[in-house]
Design an enzyme around this catalytic site. Sequence first.
Site, PDB file in Angstrom:
ATOM      1  N   TYR A 144      -1.267  -5.278  10.886  1.00  0.00           N
ATOM      2  CA  TYR A 144      -2.046  -4.099  10.644  1.00  0.00           C
ATOM      3  C   TYR A 144      -1.803  -3.498   9.182  1.00  0.00           C
ATOM      4  O   TYR A 144      -0.852  -3.274   8.898  1.00  0.00           O
ATOM      5  CB  TYR A 144      -1.754  -2.817  11.683  1.00  0.00           C
ATOM      6  CG  TYR A 144      -2.654  -1.476  11.437  1.00  0.00           C
ATOM      7  CD1 TYR A 144      -3.764  -1.646  11.850  1.00  0.00           C
ATOM      8  CD2 TYR A 144      -1.876  -0.668  10.942  1.00  0.00           C
ATOM      9  CE1 TYR A 144      -4.436  -0.504  11.759  1.00  0.00           C
ATOM     10  CE2 TYR A 144      -2.736   0.376  10.814  1.00  0.00           C
ATOM     11  CZ  TYR A 144      -3.961   0.741  10.979  1.00  0.00           C
ATOM     12  OH  TYR A 144      -4.607   1.750  11.122  1.00  0.00           O
ATOM     13  N   ASP A 239       2.839  -6.518   2.411  1.00  0.00           N
ATOM     14  CA  ASP A 239       2.556  -5.152   2.786  1.00  0.00           C
ATOM     15  C   ASP A 239       3.937  -4.571   3.214  1.00  0.00           C
ATOM     16  O   ASP A 239       4.526  -4.943   4.176  1.00  0.00           O
ATOM     17  CB  ASP A 239       1.551  -5.041   4.054  1.00  0.00           C
ATOM     18  CG  ASP A 239       1.424  -3.949   4.499  1.00  0.00           C
ATOM     19  OD1 ASP A 239       2.040  -2.674   4.305  1.00  0.00           O
ATOM     20  OD2 ASP A 239       0.491  -3.528   5.335  1.00  0.00           O
ATOM     21  N   LYS A 267       4.456   5.767   3.250  1.00  0.00           N
ATOM     22  CA  LYS A 267       4.858   7.124   3.229  1.00  0.00           C
ATOM     23  C   LYS A 267       6.322   7.413   3.143  1.00  0.00           C
ATOM     24  O   LYS A 267       6.886   8.457   2.556  1.00  0.00           O
ATOM     25  CB  LYS A 267       4.547   7.916   4.326  1.00  0.00           C
ATOM     26  CG  LYS A 267       4.859   7.030   5.707  1.00  0.00           C
ATOM     27  CD  LYS A 267       3.965   7.304   6.818  1.00  0.00           C
ATOM     28  CE  LYS A 267       3.651   6.678   7.951  1.00  0.00           C
ATOM     29  NZ  LYS A 267       3.081   5.234   7.611  1.00  0.00           N
TER      30      LYS A 267
END
Length: 424
Positions: A144, A239, A267
Amino acid sequence: MIYQSSKSLFERAQHSIPGGVNSPVRAFRSVGGTPVFIEKAKGAYLYDVDGNEYIDFVNSWGPMILGHAHEPVIKAIQDKATASTSFGAPTELEIEIAELIKSMAPNVDLIRMVNSGTEACMSAVRLARGYTQKNKFIKFEGCYHGHADCFLVKAGSGVATFNIQKVPGVTAGVANDTLTCAYNDISAVEKLVAEHQNEIAAVIIEPVAGNMGCILPEEGYLEGLREICDRENILLIFDEVMTGFRLARGGAQEKLKINADIITYGKIIGAGMPVGAFAGRKEIMQHIAPLGSVYQAGTLSGNPLAMIAGYTLLKELNTNPDIYDELEAKGIYLQKGLTEVLKGKSHPFHINRMGSMISVHFSDHEIVDFNSASGSDIEIFNKFFHHMLNSGVYLPPSAFETWFISNAITYQDLDRTIEAASRF
């Protein structure tokens, strides 16, 4: 556990918010029951609106690596907020965090701040297309990379949780440029590359998958991807929204000793604030506007509150490398403890772990890709989730999510977690 206030808030929320939540997996649709509404958190613990305390293994999906409300981070945000919350103009702090990230992460010459992991991955693929002048890219089933249109083809995590096979709103044209194959299957990548010669701009991958549970790359797999990309003029995108600055100071690149061409972060570089970034070598990154013609922009990119929070957290990680040894030791301890107590149960299981990322799969086969993760016993996991929740342990509310360990967690907390699992 009492959940009366959470139940009433969830009922109220559904009148104003789609499904009562602002991110689908929070709705508990997969595991059943009512989502827990959180009031506050400190260190390794969450506290809900009903006054229940939980040992937290979600940690805001990764960034709370030193625990919630880490005092140096909170103080830095409070101090910075007095100077305003946003400027939409350059600040020295943006330079300082960029220089810090460059000093920590391998293979990074330039870095562009954005506002989320989704935006970072979306921008990374756009950059790869602009740099290579090719349109297609390869992603892996179950990985994802955010909710941008091009990534919602055979995505993991929330899409898998809700068993959404085709996402309305994603056009056929977008889907046609997204090529997919199984994680850990290098021959499938070779086949796709052969079928689409000189059409593939990039391969994007979670170097350690976290959105179908924690799944490790098999020996030689990432090296194989690197070799294919070098040979075929394809950019390799890591990623590292989950793995960046969590598996090591330099993330998965350092831990696994594989360099990517573009790296995306999430984050953790804002200590949990809404932020992301993409980075890479100068020859690639200089194609981003205003240096080049690949456009990307954002008023809130480099937001001062996110930057000071991230700078404070990353500086502590950088100057205290023992944190990673401590996290590794805690991960090993939890894995061994859970293995001991679960092996006496009637449900077959496998535990995958790297560093402070870990997941339990109720399955009689090893979990190496999305198909094997999907073949695990989701019903047993859901029962396990609620058992642990009622025992004061907060796990991700989906069988398709990795758990995250923070360094604020104590061995007593880990013992409480293992003891709760022993009663399942």
